[in-house]
Every structure is written in C-alpha cells, then in structure tokens.
Scaffold this motif. Structure first.
Motif, PDB file in Angstrom:
ATOM      1  N   ARG A 177      22.599  68.253  34.037  1.00 28.04           N
ATOM      2  CA  ARG A 177      23.137  67.085  33.311  1.00 28.04           C
ATOM      3  C   ARG A 177      23.934  67.562  32.106  1.00 28.04           C
ATOM      4  O   ARG A 177      23.592  68.595  31.515  1.00 28.04           O
ATOM      5  N   PHE A 178      24.960  66.798  31.748  1.00 29.02           N
ATOM      6  CA  PHE A 178      25.859  67.180  30.652  1.00 29.02           C
ATOM      7  C   PHE A 178      26.015  66.003  29.678  1.00 29.02           C
ATOM      8  O   PHE A 178      25.780  64.848  30.034  1.00 29.02           O
ATOM      9  N   ASP A 179      26.442  66.313  28.462  1.00 30.53           N
ATOM     10  CA  ASP A 179      26.755  65.259  27.482  1.00 30.53           C
ATOM     11  C   ASP A 179      28.170  64.733  27.683  1.00 30.53           C
ATOM     12  O   ASP A 179      28.475  63.595  27.322  1.00 30.53           O
ATOM     13  N   LEU A 180      29.012  65.603  28.219  1.00 28.91           N
ATOM     14  CA  LEU A 180      30.437  65.255  28.350  1.00 28.91           C
ATOM     15  C   LEU A 180      31.007  65.930  29.599  1.00 28.91           C
ATOM     16  O   LEU A 180      30.774  67.130  29.815  1.00 28.91           O
ATOM     17  N   ILE A 181      31.725  65.155  30.413  1.00 30.11           N
ATOM     18  CA  ILE A 181      32.458  65.732  31.557  1.00 30.11           C
ATOM     19  C   ILE A 181      33.937  65.454  31.324  1.00 30.11           C
ATOM     20  O   ILE A 181      34.321  64.327  30.992  1.00 30.11           O
ATOM     21  N   PHE A 228      25.415  63.163  36.787  1.00 32.16           N
ATOM     22  CA  PHE A 228      25.421  64.476  36.128  1.00 32.16           C
ATOM     23  C   PHE A 228      25.581  64.341  34.612  1.00 32.16           C
ATOM     24  O   PHE A 228      25.818  65.339  33.931  1.00 32.16           O
ATOM     25  N   LEU A 229      25.494  63.096  34.127  1.00 24.93           N
ATOM     26  CA  LEU A 229      25.613  62.872  32.675  1.00 24.93           C
ATOM     27  C   LEU A 229      24.268  62.442  32.108  1.00 24.93           C
ATOM     28  O   LEU A 229      23.522  61.686  32.743  1.00 24.93           O
ATOM     29  N   HIS A 230      23.978  62.893  30.903  1.00 24.45           N
ATOM     30  CA  HIS A 230      22.804  62.421  30.172  1.00 24.45           C
ATOM     31  C   HIS A 230      23.004  60.949  29.809  1.00 24.45           C
ATOM     32  O   HIS A 230      24.109  60.411  29.896  1.00 24.45           O
ATOM     33  N   HIS A 231      21.947  60.340  29.306  1.00 27.55           N
ATOM     34  CA  HIS A 231      22.009  59.016  28.704  1.00 27.55           C
ATOM     35  C   HIS A 231      23.124  59.022  27.640  1.00 27.55           C
ATOM     36  O   HIS A 231      23.229  59.968  26.859  1.00 27.55           O
ATOM     37  N   ASP A 232      23.958  58.000  27.632  1.00 28.14           N
ATOM     38  CA  ASP A 232      25.081  57.915  26.680  1.00 28.14           C
ATOM     39  C   ASP A 232      26.055  59.097  26.810  1.00 28.14           C
ATOM     40  O   ASP A 232      26.621  59.556  25.802  1.00 28.14           O
ATOM     41  N   GLY A 233      26.234  59.602  28.034  1.00 32.75           N
ATOM     42  CA  GLY A 233      27.203  60.688  28.244  1.00 32.75           C
ATOM     43  C   GLY A 233      28.601  60.128  28.485  1.00 32.75           C
ATOM     44  O   GLY A 233      28.756  58.959  28.862  1.00 32.75           O
ATOM     45  N   GLY A 255      30.081  50.930  36.337  1.00 33.10           N
ATOM     46  CA  GLY A 255      29.143  50.585  35.274  1.00 33.10           C
ATOM     47  C   GLY A 255      29.364  51.304  33.950  1.00 33.10           C
ATOM     48  O   GLY A 255      28.520  51.229  33.050  1.00 33.10           O
ATOM     49  N   TYR A 256      30.483  52.023  33.802  1.00 33.39           N
ATOM     50  CA  TYR A 256      30.774  52.662  32.506  1.00 33.39           C
ATOM     51  C   TYR A 256      31.060  51.569  31.483  1.00 33.39           C
ATOM     52  O   TYR A 256      31.564  50.493  31.832  1.00 33.39           O
ATOM     53  N   LEU A 273      38.704  57.191  29.268  1.00 32.07           N
ATOM     54  CA  LEU A 273      37.328  57.639  29.056  1.00 32.07           C
ATOM     55  C   LEU A 273      36.374  56.460  29.155  1.00 32.07           C
ATOM     56  O   LEU A 273      36.773  55.302  29.060  1.00 32.07           O
ATOM     57  N   GLY A 274      35.116  56.787  29.378  1.00 35.68           N
ATOM     58  CA  GLY A 274      34.088  55.764  29.418  1.00 35.68           C
ATOM     59  C   GLY A 274      32.731  56.404  29.222  1.00 35.68           C
ATOM     60  O   GLY A 274      32.559  57.610  29.418  1.00 35.68           O
ATOM     61  N   CYS A 275      31.765  55.563  28.786  1.00 32.95           N
ATOM     62  CA  CYS A 275      30.410  56.042  28.527  1.00 32.95           C
ATOM     63  C   CYS A 275      29.519  55.602  29.694  1.00 32.95           C
ATOM     64  O   CYS A 275      29.555  54.436  30.097  1.00 32.95           O
ATOM     65  N   ALA A 276      28.723  56.548  30.208  1.00 36.34           N
ATOM     66  CA  ALA A 276      27.871  56.243  31.362  1.00 36.34           C
ATOM     67  C   ALA A 276      26.408  56.229  30.944  1.00 36.34           C
ATOM     68  O   ALA A 276      26.041  56.842  29.943  1.00 36.34           O
TER      69      ALA A 276
END
Ligand SMILES: C[S@@+](CC[C@H](N)C(=O)[O-])C[C@H]1O[C@@H](n2cnc3c(N)ncnc32)[C@H](O)[C@@H]1O
Length: 279
Positions: A177-181, A228-233, A255-256, A273-276
């Motif tokens: 999992r990542f904070d940013l992709i 592959f994104l963390h919470h609030d990624g 759902g972003y 960009l969007g937050c997932a």
C-alpha cells in the motif's frame, strides 16, 4: 579546417523538419565537443577536429531524418535533472513537470510511500526523490530496457530512495500500500495522427498508445489504485488534453473524492488527481 561557426551556420538545413533548428544544431555541437552552449558563443572561431566533424555530420544527418534531438545526444533535461534517454524510453515532457509539482504539494506527510507506474527513464520518480529525500519511492516499468536506463539514472544522480522494479502495472506489488500513486501512462488512441509527428514517430509505441480511445491504461490504473492506496491516499495521473472530462468521470465512478483537473501552461487539461479510501 572547420570552425564551430561553420557548424552553427548549418542550422537552416533543419528548418524543414524542426521548429527549433538553431537550438538543435547547438545541442548537437555541444554533445560532440562536450561543452555547454555558452562555449559556442564565447569561442565561435574554435577549430573542431576531423573526428568531431565526422560525429557532427553523422548526428546532423540523423536529425535531418527526423530522429529526436534527445535520442541523438542521449539526454534530456527534466525538472532540475539531466536524464539519460534512448529509443526505449519516452522523452520526458515539460507538461509532466506539472504532475511533479502537484505531487510535491499533496498532503502525504514527510515520510510518504510513493509509487510511480510506468517510470520510463525514471523522470517522475527521480524528480520527486530529488526534492523529498525522506519519501520511499517505488517505480515500476514493463520495458526492461527502459528500466535499465531508469536505474542507471538513479545511480548517476545518487538518488537512493527509489526502488526500480520490473513488471506489468501493479503485478509486482501484491499486498503493498502507498500514500501516493503517480503515473504518466500511455494515453494516445490507436491510429492517432499525432503519432506521426516530429519526434513522436521515433518513440516506443507501447509508451504512447493505449487502446482504441487511448484510455485503457488510465481505466486500469484508476480502478486498481484504491487497492494499493492507504486510507486517504492520492492518485495523480497525466492524460491527453481532450481526456479531462472522461478521466474525472472515471475517478468519480470509482469513488474518489476531491477530484480535480489541472491545466498546463498552454491552458490544456493535463493532470487529474483524486483521494481514495476517504472517510
Ligand atoms: C508515457 S510513458 C511515461 C514515461 C515516464 N513516466 C515519463 O513521464 O517520462 C509510459 C510508460 O509506461 C510504460 N508502460 C506501458 N505499459 C505498462 C505496463 N503494463 N506496466 C508497466 N509499465 C508500462 C511504458 O513502457 C512507458 O515507459
């Protein structure tokens, strides 16, 4: 005997294939004599050796055939870096620097884990690494030969916080999992007439083309990134200037939230960009 000035005078020959004949000629001369542009202005009467002349003629002939200047000199400036490039890598574009700027301003904290999908020469990953030495950056690339160039750029620039991995998008990243992709994926449609444009026609098609509408890679990356994104990624992608509305819709349907598109210096929609996984 030839002088630098004689070579500079050859620039008009490139007018039929280039929008920047003088600059192209200067870059070829600089690369064969291993000097910067200021040397050409300061010492236009300097003699060049027979060997240098031979190298100039060879590169100039390739440029006349339409090969991009970056492939001839083997390098391209991107962000604050000089990157090695070759015919296996896309030539990094100035528009992509906007993606880097947005990524640097997104709220992910000082020790973020970051993923760059389709890294090519390593441009985005290395630009981020040069600005954020505490970020832990992973860069994935399918083309092994491009990946070799990306790795060599990382070593040459001593940017050690990028891990370059071979693979097909997320396939080497199971359960990570990542904070940013971030990604500048291929986004041109099969048969797009711009594929025949100066320079573009020499670049690898798999770096440029993605399905009949150009959106196959973006659809896949946008739909898979939440896994592959963390919470609030955050996911940030580059896309074609006519794809902004469709890309925003793809983000929203997955759902972003906080979905936003930025325009480049030519006022063309370019980065979304969007937050997932937001609460
Ligand atoms: C438009 S280029 C961008 C290169 C680089 N990020 C840049 O901005 O200069 C897209 C890159 O994605 C890579 N690519 C295409 N399909 C891929 C896949 N399925 N998995 C990983 N990389 C892929 C291409 O080889 C190419 O290097």
């Amino acid at each position: 005997m030839s002088l630098i000035l004689d070579l500079l005078r050859r620039a008009p020959e490139l007018e039929k294939i280039s929008d920047s004949p003088v600059l192209d000629t200067q870059r070829i001369i600089c690369s064969i004599i291993n000097r910067d542009t200021s040397y050409l202005y300061t010492w236009p009467q300097s003699e060049i050796t027979l060997n240098e002349l031979k190298n100039f003629e060879a590169l100039f002939a390739r440029r006349l055939m339409g090969e991009p200047i970056a492939y001839l000199t083997g390098e391209q400036g991107f962000w604050s870096l000089i990157l090695r490039v070759n015919s296996h890598t896309l030539i990094p574009r100035p528009e992509t620097e906007l993606l880097v700027e947005i990524a640097l301003n997104v709220n992910v904290g000082p020790h973020a884990s970051v993923l760059d999908l389709g890294t090519g020469s390593g441009s985005i990953a290395l630009a981020l690494a040069s600005e954020r030495s505490n970020w832990d950056i992973t860069a994935v690339e399918k083309n092994i030969k491009a990946l070799e160039i990306a790795k060599s750029n990382g070593v040459r620039l001593s940017l050690e916080n990028v891990d370059f991995i071979s693979g097909d998008w997320f396939s080497p990243l199971i359960s990570r999992r990542f904070d940013l992709i971030v990604s500048n994926p291929p986004y041109m449609a099969i048969g797009d007439e711009n594929l025949d444009g100066d320079g573009v026609r020499s670049e690898p098609k798999e770096a440029l083309v993605s399905g009949v509408d150009g959106l196959d890679s973006l659809r896949y990356i946008i739909s898979q990134s939440p896994n592959f994104l963390h919470h609030d990624g955050w996911l940030i992608v580059e896309h074609g200037c006519d794809q902004g509305a469709e890309v925003r819709q793809l983000f929203l349907s997955e759902g972003y939230v906080e979905v936003l598109t930025y325009s480049d210096l030519n006022h063309q929609e370019r980065i979304t960009l969007g937050c997932a996984n937001c609460s």
